[in-house]
Design an enzyme around this catalytic site. Structure first.
Site, PDB file in Angstrom:
ATOM      1  N   SER A   9       0.793  -1.233   0.000  1.00 53.32           N
ATOM      2  CA  SER A   9       0.000   0.000   0.000  1.00 53.32           C
ATOM      3  C   SER A   9       0.821   1.276   0.000  1.00 53.32           C
ATOM      4  O   SER A   9       0.388   2.294  -0.537  1.00 53.32           O
ATOM      5  CB  SER A   9      -0.935   0.011   1.214  1.00 53.32           C
ATOM      6  OG  SER A   9      -1.847  -1.048   1.106  1.00 53.32           O
ATOM      7  N   THR A  10       1.989   1.241   0.609  1.00 51.89           N
ATOM      8  CA  THR A  10       2.764   2.479   0.726  1.00 51.89           C
ATOM      9  C   THR A  10       4.181   2.290   0.211  1.00 51.89           C
ATOM     10  O   THR A  10       4.694   1.163   0.139  1.00 51.89           O
ATOM     11  CB  THR A  10       2.834   2.960   2.196  1.00 51.89           C
ATOM     12  OG1 THR A  10       3.493   1.966   2.977  1.00 51.89           O
ATOM     13  CG2 THR A  10       1.448   3.213   2.761  1.00 51.89           C
TER      14      THR A  10
END
Length: 190
Positions: A9-10
């Site tokens: 996600s990041t």
């Protein structure tokens, strides 16, 4: 051919574990990206779809790497199925559309998602209708005038069986109407 898809996600998360697991599973090519699974616009996933051929199998370490919601997963699975491509999850062996059992499980999920959508549609439709004053269910057995008469007769000391006979309803219907009427009176008084 097994084709892997890895996602975190990041930007500060690492894809190394997913990459290694997919290579160990036999994936010849792995598409990787660092983007939220909630986003529909994922460039590497789009590229993966562009390069698929019939009989390929898209492999992920876990289903949540591919999709964040059941609806999104089912949409992706439908696209893969239309392209005659399988889907396999390493962590969830039941999620393998290359097997009859995996296809059945995905079909059950699709049915549940469709059922959930129809419930949402029904609830929102009912809520809108109620807001417009539409009444649902059976019509009341006693009109407002009949209910007022029943309450007056009760206050005058008439027995419930006599009142029910006068109004041509069952005594249980009378009791329900009187208890519902007294609840409405209490709500109006408060």
């Amino acid at each position: 051919m097994l084709i892997g898809y890895a996602r975190v996600s990041t930007g500060d998360q690492d894809l190394a574990q997913q990459r290694a697991a997919l290579k160990t599973a036999g994936c010849k090519r792995v598409y990787e990206e660092k983007v939220s699974g909630a986003k529909r616009d994922r460039p590497q996933l789009a590229l993966l779809f562009d390069h698929l051929r019939a009989d390929d199998v898209v492999t992920v370490t876990r289903l949540d790497r591919l999709a964040r919601s059941t609806r999104d997963l089912l949409d992706i699975a439908e696209r893969l199925d239309a392209a005659e491509v399988g889907l396999r999850s390493l962590a969830e062996p039941w999620a393998d559309t290359t097997s009859p059992a995996g296809r059945m499980v995905l079909t059950v999920f699709a049915g549940i998602a469709e059922f959930e959508r129809s419930l949402i549609h029904e609830r929102t439709g009912r809520a809108t209708a109620k807001a417009k004053g539409v009444r649902f269910g059976r019509p009341p057995a006693l009109s407002g005038d009949q209910l007022a008469l029943a309450q007056r007769l009760r206050d005058e000391g008439k027995r419930p069986r006599e009142i029910a006979a006068t109004l041509n309803v069952h005594v249980a219907t009378l009791y329900r109407a009187l208890s519902a009427g007294s609840g409405a009176e209490r709500s109006a008084a408060e």
